[in-house]
Design a protein around this motif. Structure first.
Motif, PDB file in Angstrom:
ATOM      1  N   LEU A 122     -15.606 -34.529 -49.077  1.00 45.87           N
ATOM      2  CA  LEU A 122     -17.003 -34.173 -48.157  1.00 45.87           C
ATOM      3  C   LEU A 122     -16.797 -32.514 -47.823  1.00 45.87           C
ATOM      4  CD1 LEU A 122     -17.559 -37.163 -46.385  1.00 45.87           C
ATOM      5  CD2 LEU A 122     -19.008 -36.666 -48.185  1.00 45.87           C
ATOM      6  N   PRO A 123     -17.334 -31.621 -48.236  1.00 39.98           N
ATOM      7  CA  PRO A 123     -17.215 -30.419 -47.658  1.00 39.98           C
ATOM      8  C   PRO A 123     -17.734 -30.138 -46.363  1.00 39.98           C
ATOM      9  CG  PRO A 123     -18.804 -30.302 -49.273  1.00 39.98           C
ATOM     10  CD  PRO A 123     -18.224 -31.652 -49.435  1.00 39.98           C
ATOM     11  N   PHE A 124     -17.140 -29.485 -45.515  1.00 38.84           N
ATOM     12  CA  PHE A 124     -17.635 -29.453 -44.011  1.00 38.84           C
ATOM     13  C   PHE A 124     -18.844 -28.421 -44.035  1.00 38.84           C
ATOM     14  CE2 PHE A 124     -17.232 -26.947 -39.922  1.00 38.84           C
ATOM     15  CZ  PHE A 124     -17.814 -28.033 -39.149  1.00 38.84           C
ATOM     16  N   LEU A 125     -19.819 -28.625 -43.376  1.00 39.51           N
ATOM     17  CA  LEU A 125     -21.021 -28.092 -43.133  1.00 39.51           C
ATOM     18  C   LEU A 125     -21.013 -27.219 -41.883  1.00 39.51           C
ATOM     19  CD1 LEU A 125     -23.526 -30.763 -44.468  1.00 39.51           C
ATOM     20  CD2 LEU A 125     -22.487 -28.666 -45.818  1.00 39.51           C
TER      21      LEU A 125
ATOM     22  N   ILE B  35     -15.560 -21.809 -37.373  1.00 32.64           N
ATOM     23  CA  ILE B  35     -14.671 -21.879 -38.436  1.00 32.64           C
ATOM     24  C   ILE B  35     -14.324 -20.493 -38.848  1.00 32.64           C
ATOM     25  CG2 ILE B  35     -14.353 -22.541 -40.779  1.00 32.64           C
ATOM     26  CD1 ILE B  35     -14.339 -24.949 -38.904  1.00 32.64           C
ATOM     27  N   GLU B  36     -13.000 -20.076 -38.851  1.00 29.07           N
ATOM     28  CA  GLU B  36     -12.826 -18.608 -39.289  1.00 29.07           C
ATOM     29  C   GLU B  36     -13.222 -18.320 -40.752  1.00 29.07           C
ATOM     30  OE1 GLU B  36      -9.004 -17.558 -37.960  1.00 29.07           O
ATOM     31  OE2 GLU B  36      -9.278 -18.065 -35.895  1.00 29.07           O
ATOM     32  N   ASP B  37     -12.820 -19.158 -41.573  1.00 29.07           N
ATOM     33  CA  ASP B  37     -12.795 -18.854 -43.024  1.00 29.07           C
ATOM     34  C   ASP B  37     -13.807 -20.342 -43.671  1.00 29.07           C
ATOM     35  OD1 ASP B  37     -11.302 -16.427 -43.084  1.00 29.07           O
ATOM     36  OD2 ASP B  37      -9.776 -17.701 -42.791  1.00 29.07           O
ATOM     37  N   PRO B  38     -15.088 -20.038 -43.524  1.00 33.74           N
ATOM     38  CA  PRO B  38     -15.704 -21.084 -44.236  1.00 33.74           C
ATOM     39  C   PRO B  38     -15.571 -21.291 -45.710  1.00 33.74           C
ATOM     40  CG  PRO B  38     -17.197 -19.442 -43.042  1.00 33.74           C
ATOM     41  CD  PRO B  38     -15.961 -18.968 -43.106  1.00 33.74           C
ATOM     42  N   LEU B  39     -15.789 -22.465 -46.145  1.00 36.32           N
ATOM     43  CA  LEU B  39     -15.604 -22.973 -47.405  1.00 36.32           C
ATOM     44  C   LEU B  39     -16.312 -22.129 -48.460  1.00 36.32           C
ATOM     45  CD1 LEU B  39     -15.600 -26.875 -47.612  1.00 36.32           C
ATOM     46  CD2 LEU B  39     -13.917 -25.456 -48.429  1.00 36.32           C
ATOM     47  N   THR B  40     -15.486 -21.946 -49.775  1.00 35.89           N
ATOM     48  CA  THR B  40     -16.132 -21.214 -50.583  1.00 35.89           C
ATOM     49  C   THR B  40     -16.627 -22.085 -51.678  1.00 35.89           C
ATOM     50  OG1 THR B  40     -14.102 -20.705 -52.005  1.00 35.89           O
ATOM     51  CG2 THR B  40     -14.905 -19.085 -50.249  1.00 35.89           C
TER      52      THR B  40
END
Length: 363
Positions: free
Chosen positions: A255-258, A266-271
């Motif tokens: 589950l990717p964090f939204l 979040i400093e570096d959001p998911l790509t």
């Protein structure tokens, strides 16, 4: 087809040998895969395992999601779904409203999926009565319901054990549990993002108890928040050790964090590439869990389609109405039809296969 020499040039020759021989990967192997500069090589390895287990099949289910309340006592820092009692936007469904949602589903469901917040007042009897009513009216839609967090909450309210809660719900029609509430198992990080939630050990204990009763379960990992890569690998390792012991996990759902509506900074959001890499490595590390879900609700449909080439073999289902991810800011569809699901799967070069909650095939 990527050559052996290319894997060797990436430092993945030994991992390729293990994958080819169906041998378990180590935590160090997983770390190398996260560090690999070529994500397509990682995807190719995961695709090898996916095709070995499922050939060109991709599974889907005609399901109906019901999120019965967003009133919750846990107050997790990352959650955009939960509300306090009396707060604007708070809701709770009655038994009749839940039944009506099933009656009004666009297609006849083959899975009833029920999860919600940990409401401070709803007694276990409410859920027993609701599950019994669903089982009687919709016997063709087996019930997959309640995370381990909800089960522990019911037990606390009733002053009984989680095992007793599971036994009582099983008598009312519960056949499977979703995998929510796992978040991330690493204790320090877990205490930062969801300090009121049950611990990792308690989560695993509830699933172990469910497995002992013949209640199969899914499992999850919430990733892309403040956890480290090593903590992702630790989480996957704990899941496969639990599967070694109790053998009841059916499907893993990454589950990717939204970030959009979350209070967690979040400093570096998911790509998108990190999402695909994590899905692929999950397929490679979880050698004893048969299925990996591309949960289109959280990934979006297009990313879920790509995930099928990175180790995922399940596309979830029709869903109809999902509140948790959408209140967190996901911009995916609310529902898909059988035709849309099958066309999307075929469009990726796979064969769609309808299933029930336990992955029994439906002709």
């Amino acid at each position: 087809m990527i050559s052996k020499n290319y894997f060797k040039s990436l430092g993945l020759a030994e991992i390729l040998e293990k994958v080819t021989a169906s041998e378990r990967l180590s935590i160090d192997d997983g770390r190398k895969l996260f560090e690999c500069p070529d994500i397509t090589a990682v995807g190719a390895l995961a695709s090898m395992v996916r095709h070995r287990l499922h050939s060109d099949k991709t599974y889907y289910v005609l399901n109906r999601h019901i999120n019965y309340t967003n009133i919750c006592v846990n107050g997790c820092k990352f959650c955009a779904y939960a509300r306090e009692r009396g707060e604007e936007g708070a809701f709770i469904f009655t038994k009749e409203q839940i039944l009506e949602k099933l009656r009004s589903a666009p297609v006849k469901p083959r899975e009833t999926h029920i999860v919600g917040g940990c409401h401070p007042d709803l007694p276990l009897s409410f859920f027993e009565e609701t599950l019994t009513a669903i089982s009687e009216e919709f016997p063709e839609a087996p019930i997959k319901a309640f995370t381990a967090v909800e089960i522990a909450h019911f037990a606390k309210l009733e002053g009984i054990s989680t095992l007793e809660v599971l036994k009582r719900l099983q008598k009312c029609g519960l056949v499977m549990m979703p995998g929510g509430g796992a978040e991330i198992f690493a204790e320090e990080t877990r205490n930062k993002i969801c300090p009121k939630k049950i611990s990792a050990a308690e989560w695993l204990k509830v699933h172990s108890e469910a497995h002992s009763l013949g209640i199969t379960t899914n499992c999850t990992m919430l990733f892309g928040h403040i956890e480290s890569i090593d903590e992702r690998l630790d989480h996957l390792d704990r899941l496969r050790k639990q599967q070694d012991a109790s053998k009841g996990f059916t499907c893993f759902i990454p589950l990717p964090f939204l970030t959009e509506n979350s209070k967690l900074e979040i400093e570096d959001p998911l790509t998108g590439l990190d999402e695909l890499r994590t899905i692929a490595i999950s397929r490679l590390m979880l050698d004893n869990i048969p299925h990996i879900k591309a949960y289109w609700v959280m990934l979006t449909v297009k990313q879920a389609q790509v995930a099928l080439q990175f180790g995922a073999d399940d596309f979830d289902g029709t869903v109809v109405e999902e509140k948790i991810g959408h209140m967190a800011g996901v911009n995916s569809e609310q529902a898909l039809t059988r035709k849309e699901l099958e066309e999307m799967i075929r469009g990726c070069g796979f064969t769609p296969v309808e299933r029930d909650p336990r992955f029994n095939l439906i002709s």
